[in-house]
Design a protein around this motif. Sequence first.
Motif, short mmCIF file in Angstrom:
data_model
loop_
_atom_site.label_atom_id
_atom_site.label_comp_id
_atom_site.label_asym_id
_atom_site.label_seq_id
_atom_site.Cartn_x
_atom_site.Cartn_y
_atom_site.Cartn_z
N GLY A 161 1.84 17.40 7.36
CA GLY A 161 2.49 18.70 7.48
C GLY A 161 3.70 18.73 8.39
N CYS B 116 4.26 23.20 1.06
CA CYS B 116 4.60 23.65 2.42
C CYS B 116 3.64 23.02 3.42
CB CYS B 116 4.54 25.18 2.52
SG CYS B 116 2.90 25.85 2.20
N ALA B 117 4.00 23.16 4.70
CA ALA B 117 3.22 22.51 5.76
C ALA B 117 1.80 23.05 5.81
CB ALA B 117 3.91 22.72 7.11
N ALA C 103 -0.51 21.12 3.49
CA ALA C 103 -0.55 19.66 3.64
C ALA C 103 -1.54 19.27 4.72
CB ALA C 103 0.84 19.13 4.00
N ALA D 205 6.57 14.86 -0.03
CA ALA D 205 5.62 15.80 0.57
C ALA D 205 5.77 17.20 -0.02
CB ALA D 205 5.81 15.83 2.09
N GLU D 206 7.02 17.60 -0.25
CA GLU D 206 7.26 18.93 -0.85
C GLU D 206 6.68 19.01 -2.26
OE1 GLU D 206 11.47 19.16 -0.51
OE2 GLU D 206 11.41 20.18 1.47
N TYR E 125 2.68 19.02 -1.80
CA TYR E 125 1.99 20.07 -1.05
C TYR E 125 2.73 21.41 -1.01
CZ TYR E 125 -0.36 15.85 0.58
OH TYR E 125 -1.01 14.65 0.63
N VAL F 260 10.19 13.23 2.65
CA VAL F 260 10.01 14.68 2.76
C VAL F 260 9.95 15.31 1.36
CG1 VAL F 260 11.08 16.84 3.51
CG2 VAL F 260 11.01 14.86 5.06
N LEU G 285 7.10 18.79 6.92
CA LEU G 285 7.55 19.99 6.22
C LEU G 285 7.77 21.16 7.17
CD1 LEU G 285 5.08 19.77 3.20
CD2 LEU G 285 7.46 19.01 3.30
N GLU G 286 7.54 20.95 8.45
CA GLU G 286 7.75 22.03 9.41
C GLU G 286 9.24 22.21 9.69
OE1 GLU G 286 5.42 20.85 12.72
OE2 GLU G 286 3.50 21.42 11.79
N GLU G 287 9.63 23.44 9.96
CA GLU G 287 11.04 23.75 10.17
C GLU G 287 11.61 22.97 11.34
OE1 GLU G 287 13.63 27.72 11.23
OE2 GLU G 287 11.96 27.90 9.84
#
Length: 411
Positions: free
Chosen positions: A197, A188-189, A192, A182-183, A186, A179, A200-202
């Motif tokens: 994505g 945020c989702a 990405a 990914a952050e 990108y 994660v 990175l989703e909540e």
Amino acid sequence: MTSTDPAGASPPAWAVQHTLCLPSEDAARQAASELAALGHRLVAVRAHDHFRSDPSSFWYGKPSLDPELTGWWQVFSLAVHTGHERGALEPFLRGERIRIAGLARSHGGFHQGCAEGHATTLQQVFSRDGLVHERPTAEVAPPIPLPTDPAPPDRGPRWTGLAPGGPDGGPEDVVRAVVAMAERMYGCAEDAPDSVGWLLEEDFAFGEPYETTGAFLGDLADAVAHQGTCTDDTVEAVPFLAELAGAGGLPARVRVIVLCDLLRLAATGPSVAASAADRIAALGDAWQEPAAVHMTRRAIGRTLPRLLARWEEESDAARFVLAALAAAVSKDIPANDLPAPAGSPRADTLALISALLDDDETSLATALHRLTSWRPALAERTATPHAAPRQVALAVLPNLVMEDVGPALHP
């Protein structure tokens, strides 16, 4: 093995339904007669998409799934085999699949596939529309003795250097590291690729924790290429996978797993081409690699030099996968000094990789022949004259590599 019943009862009869596609009704009826002569119990001949014109059918009026086969005919046949458990029948059934694929080729068509199950069940569901042969007691008897597969050679020493390292290798640490990657890439989702994505989703942050690292990496691989299908999202996700594969902060075995994912993606096109070779030839087509598959392999090729730059730092297992990956995208590798005892599956796989890297047709044929001697399932890939040896080699390479490194990746 013929029976496991203490009372001596034979196993239930086993059946295989074969489907052949032929270019004309005459060719279909000739093939049907030959299948009946081989002992198939039920044989039907129907125009392709027959049920699309049947008002009582679910398929009535629906668009064809294979419009390129308009005007073709299909043969459906049921072969019944008795006296043996399904597992013991595999070498024999493999030979039957090869034989029937050859029969279809001889009439200008191709073997579209088969389904298996207990004979009683398959007989009940077999559609009698277009039935041309029915022999209620016919069987295709396996030879005596039943053929068996050769034992594979000893696998050789286990790969070393795959201790967790970095994070302690628990799923929570690996998930956190992926994660974080990914952050960094990108933010945020929304920025990405869809296949990344979700990390990175909540909702992901508050989801159920993963019980194993393998389960998480499996979800990641499926998100990038669902059931191995390459899309535009797959192309966009390749740089992310490459960053994970080269990330020193991830456990060595996690990075090797990601390298294996990249290898499978890189070999997608040749694998599809080899599997569809008879169909492509029967239709008179040239192989057209789907755009997303082609672009995925090109994206992997662009990231590979950076991964190969770590060659000296990598474990032998990582170098083994990297060498295969380089062969799949036609890249040179540093000197290959991987441990591979003579006569081991690893030595045969490395011979295949070397032949691919050198683009040496003679060595490639030799390597495939050697592999087939202890891996008879490969015979189905090589039986057709329409599959190029390079396509066949790349189609089987990911499984050969993953079977070798797998025991060290999943202790």
